[in-house]
Each structure stands twice: as C-alpha cells, then as structure tokens.
Design an enzyme around this catalytic site. Structure first.
Site, PDB file in Angstrom:
ATOM      1  N   GLU A 179      -5.264  -4.916  10.547  1.00 51.13           N
ATOM      2  CA  GLU A 179      -4.225  -3.906  10.760  1.00 51.13           C
ATOM      3  C   GLU A 179      -4.498  -3.180  12.074  1.00 51.13           C
ATOM      4  O   GLU A 179      -5.325  -2.255  12.114  1.00 51.13           O
ATOM      5  CB  GLU A 179      -4.247  -2.882   9.611  1.00 51.13           C
ATOM      6  CG  GLU A 179      -3.947  -3.486   8.257  1.00 51.13           C
ATOM      7  CD  GLU A 179      -3.375  -2.450   7.289  1.00 51.13           C
ATOM      8  OE1 GLU A 179      -2.301  -2.719   6.746  1.00 51.13           O
ATOM      9  OE2 GLU A 179      -3.980  -1.383   7.108  1.00 51.13           O
TER      10      GLU A 179
ATOM     11  N   SER B 165       3.543  -2.129  10.297  1.00 49.89           N
ATOM     12  CA  SER B 165       4.983  -2.199  10.522  1.00 49.89           C
ATOM     13  C   SER B 165       5.609  -3.542  10.132  1.00 49.89           C
ATOM     14  O   SER B 165       6.533  -4.019  10.786  1.00 49.89           O
ATOM     15  CB  SER B 165       5.318  -1.856  11.979  1.00 49.89           C
ATOM     16  OG  SER B 165       4.934  -0.521  12.267  1.00 49.89           O
TER      17      SER B 165
ATOM     18  N   LYS C 290       0.100   4.208  -0.255  1.00 51.33           N
ATOM     19  CA  LYS C 290      -0.558   5.366   0.366  1.00 51.33           C
ATOM     20  C   LYS C 290      -0.355   6.613  -0.509  1.00 51.33           C
ATOM     21  O   LYS C 290      -0.316   6.502  -1.732  1.00 51.33           O
ATOM     22  CB  LYS C 290      -0.058   5.550   1.804  1.00 51.33           C
ATOM     23  CG  LYS C 290      -0.231   4.264   2.622  1.00 51.33           C
ATOM     24  CD  LYS C 290      -0.062   4.456   4.093  1.00 51.33           C
ATOM     25  CE  LYS C 290      -0.243   3.121   4.815  1.00 51.33           C
ATOM     26  NZ  LYS C 290      -0.167   3.227   6.272  1.00 51.33           N
TER      27      LYS C 290
ATOM     28  N   ASN D  89       0.869  -1.170   0.000  1.00 45.99           N
ATOM     29  CA  ASN D  89       0.000   0.000   0.000  1.00 45.99           C
ATOM     30  C   ASN D  89       0.908   1.223   0.000  1.00 45.99           C
ATOM     31  O   ASN D  89       1.511   1.550   1.024  1.00 45.99           O
ATOM     32  CB  ASN D  89      -0.893  -0.029   1.256  1.00 45.99           C
ATOM     33  CG  ASN D  89      -1.747   1.219   1.384  1.00 45.99           C
ATOM     34  OD1 ASN D  89      -1.781   2.054   0.475  1.00 45.99           O
ATOM     35  ND2 ASN D  89      -2.440   1.339   2.497  1.00 45.99           N
TER      36      ASN D  89
ATOM     37  N   HIS E 192      -9.530   1.090   4.973  1.00 45.23           N
ATOM     38  CA  HIS E 192      -8.244   1.233   5.668  1.00 45.23           C
ATOM     39  C   HIS E 192      -8.451   2.131   6.882  1.00 45.23           C
ATOM     40  O   HIS E 192      -9.265   3.053   6.843  1.00 45.23           O
ATOM     41  CB  HIS E 192      -7.204   1.832   4.713  1.00 45.23           C
ATOM     42  CG  HIS E 192      -5.823   1.798   5.282  1.00 45.23           C
ATOM     43  ND1 HIS E 192      -5.371   2.726   6.194  1.00 45.23           N
ATOM     44  CD2 HIS E 192      -4.805   0.913   5.101  1.00 45.23           C
ATOM     45  CE1 HIS E 192      -4.133   2.416   6.537  1.00 45.23           C
ATOM     46  NE2 HIS E 192      -3.766   1.327   5.895  1.00 45.23           N
TER      47      HIS E 192
ATOM     48  N   GLU F  18      -6.841   4.524   7.978  1.00 49.58           N
ATOM     49  CA  GLU F  18      -6.664   5.955   7.705  1.00 49.58           C
ATOM     50  C   GLU F  18      -7.934   6.545   7.099  1.00 49.58           C
ATOM     51  O   GLU F  18      -8.257   7.710   7.321  1.00 49.58           O
ATOM     52  CB  GLU F  18      -5.436   6.165   6.799  1.00 49.58           C
ATOM     53  CG  GLU F  18      -4.154   6.018   7.610  1.00 49.58           C
ATOM     54  CD  GLU F  18      -2.996   5.365   6.875  1.00 49.58           C
ATOM     55  OE1 GLU F  18      -2.970   5.352   5.637  1.00 49.58           O
ATOM     56  OE2 GLU F  18      -2.096   4.847   7.577  1.00 49.58           O
TER      57      GLU F  18
ATOM     58  N   GLY G 270       2.581   2.336  10.799  1.00 46.29           N
ATOM     59  CA  GLY G 270       3.529   3.443  10.656  1.00 46.29           C
ATOM     60  C   GLY G 270       4.250   3.807  11.946  1.00 46.29           C
ATOM     61  O   GLY G 270       4.890   4.849  12.031  1.00 46.29           O
TER      62      GLY G 270
HETATM   63  P1  13P Z   1       3.137   0.429   7.684  1.00 48.50           P
HETATM   64  O1  13P Z   1       3.649  -0.860   7.090  1.00 48.50           O
HETATM   65  O2  13P Z   1       3.867   1.635   7.208  1.00 48.50           O
HETATM   66  O3  13P Z   1       3.022   0.339   9.172  1.00 48.50           O
HETATM   67  O4  13P Z   1       1.627   0.608   7.123  1.00 48.50           O
HETATM   68  C1  13P Z   1       0.746  -0.446   7.229  1.00 48.50           C
HETATM   69  C2  13P Z   1      -0.468  -0.126   6.457  1.00 48.50           C
HETATM   70  O5  13P Z   1      -1.249   0.733   6.831  1.00 48.50           O
HETATM   71  C3  13P Z   1      -0.708  -0.874   5.201  1.00 48.50           C
HETATM   72  O6  13P Z   1      -1.989  -0.647   4.721  1.00 48.50           O
END
Ligand code: 13P
Length: 265
Positions: free
Chosen positions: A167, A213, A11, A9, A95, A97, A173
């Site tokens: 997740e 992560s 992002k 992803n 997601h 976010e 992150g």
């Molecule tokens: P990270 O791997 O940067 O923690 O992000 C995970 C994520 O949100 C994947 O959709």
C-alpha cells in the site's frame, strides 16, 4: 494457483447498524463471487456482530490490529486468541496508518505477525513507501527493509501462508492510485525477495494484495497484473456495490493463467 483475495478495511468507520447492514448486503450477494476470497475487516467493537451476520456464508471476517502477547496487563489491547474468539480468521498488521500515526515499527509488526500465526490467524502484513521516499527513488529499499523486518523468522510454510499488502502511502485515501505498472514492479520485487530468502515455490504461493484508492473503475487493470493477487480496499469497501464490483473484477481475472505458479498447469 493463487486465489484472489478481495479484502475490505473498514478502518474507523460506520456504526453498529451500518456494519450489520454492510456485512449482510455483502454476504447476501457473495454467492456470485466464488472465484475470489472475500474478507471484511470491521472496527474491533463490531467484529463479533459482523462475524455472526457472516456465519454460514463464504465471506470471511478479519481484524485491523492486535497485540502480540497472549494476555496480561496491556490496557486497551487485544490478543490473537481474542480475535479468533470474536470470529476473525485474518488480521491486518502494520497498516501505514498504524506505522505512521501510532508509531509501529517493523519489529512490532514482526512480533504481531509471529503471534498471529501461532494462534492460527492469517496475517495481512502491510508495507508501503511515503511519497518523499518514492520521489527520492527509495521505494525498493523501503519495501525491502519493511518486508524483511516485518516478516523475519517465519518458517517456509508460515511465509507461504502470510498475505502481504503493498500500500503506497501516497495512494491511500487520496484518489491517487498507483499505475498498474508501478504496482506490478513492487509486487514482482516482493516476490523476488521472498524467493531469494526462501525459494521460488514458496514465493509463488504468497498472495500479494495491492491497496491504495482501489475503486471499481481501476480494479480490473490492477488485478490483471501477474503479481497482483487481490486488493486491500479502504473507502470503496464501505459500499457493498463498490466492494462487490471490485470483487467482480477479481472474479473475471481469477482463471488467468498468469497467476499460476511457474511450472503449474
Ligand atoms: P483507500 O482504498 O481508501 O485508499 O484505503 C486503502 C487502505 O488503506 C486499505 O487498507
């Protein structure tokens, strides 16, 4: 047997030149990773460019969001058919976010999930608890509520064809990865929920990814869990070498008998 899926992803990162270079680098090295499915989800504006770079290879392309209506006056939104037209075959939905920054609800995620399937896109439906929810012992309750709400109304076949991503929000992150045991506990719960709503056979077919992560140095242990069928990778998916190192961990584990459906050979 559930084939591991390693999904990146991206992002809201990279730019046109960067997206092209990253896709090219992953694609060129992908022949060594046939035991896993590889997917990259670039920002929407680079979807078509990335899917053209990947054309003819085995790395698949996905989007990070969509709207549930087919067309009409929905300024700024894109439909499932438009994503397919740009070369996507997967779409990440719900997601954290989007849930927490954009106010997406389970009901909205559900409409998107049904619309994605109706158009022929494979949804990757994300669920995950906040740190406060985990600390209050509410993880199982949150996962149940999000998964039941977001996955409502799917036929058995469409449920089996849906990918779920667990997740934990506190692991995204932050560098704070869930322990393999924490991930496995939630993944096993999710599979039990599906078995109770459908049946064991359907539950055994659903791929459940872990995200939060995931890095080359923790991937093997996470992917080695019986109910962890792949990874949804954020930060580490922006470097081809790191993404492929995670894929390599999945490749090594792919023949693992523990990933076979109960009663399978
Ligand atoms: P990270 O791997 O940067 O923690 O992000 C995970 C994520 O949100 C994947 O959709």
């Amino acid at each position: 047997m559930r084939k591991p899926l390693i999904a990146g992803n991206w992002k809201m990162n990279t730019d046109g030149a960067g997206a092209t270079a990253l896709a090219r680098s992953i694609s060129e090295q992908s022949p060594g990773y046939g035991a896993v499915d590889l997917l990259v989800c670039p920002p929407l504006c680079y979807l078509k460019t990335v899917s053209s770079v990947l054309a003819g290879g085995t790395v698949m392309c996905g989007a990070q969001n969509m709207y549930w209506e087919k067309n009409g006056a929905f300024t700024g939104e894109v439909s499932a058919a438009m994503l397919l037209d740009c070369g996507a075959t997967f779409v990440i939905l719900g997601h954290s976010e989007r849930r927490h920054l954009m106010g997406e609800t389970d009901e909205m995620v559900n409409k998107k999930t049904l619309a994605a399937h109706a158009a022929g896109l494979t949804p990757i439906v994300c669920v995950g608890e906040l740190l406060a929810e985990r600390e209050a012992g509410k993880t199982a309750e949150v996962i149940r509520r999000q998964s039941e709400g977001s996955l409502a109304g799917l036929s058995e076949e469409l449920m089996a064809a849906t990918v779920i991503a667990y997740e934990p929000v506190w692991a995204i992150g932050t560098g704070k990865v869930a322990t393999p045991q924490q991930a496995e506990e939630v993944h096993a719960d999710l599979r039990k929920l599906i078995a109770s709503r459908y049946n064991a056979e359907t539950a055994e077919r659903v791929r459940i990814l872990y995200g939060g992560s995931v890095k080359p140095d923790n991937a093997a242990e996470l992917l080695g869990q019986a109910n962890v069928d792949g990874a949804l990778v954020g930060g580490a998916s922006l470097k081809a070498d790191d993404f492929l190192a995670i894929a390599a961990a999945g490749t090594l584990l792919a023949p693992d008998d523990t990933k076979r459906p109960a009663g399978g050979t």
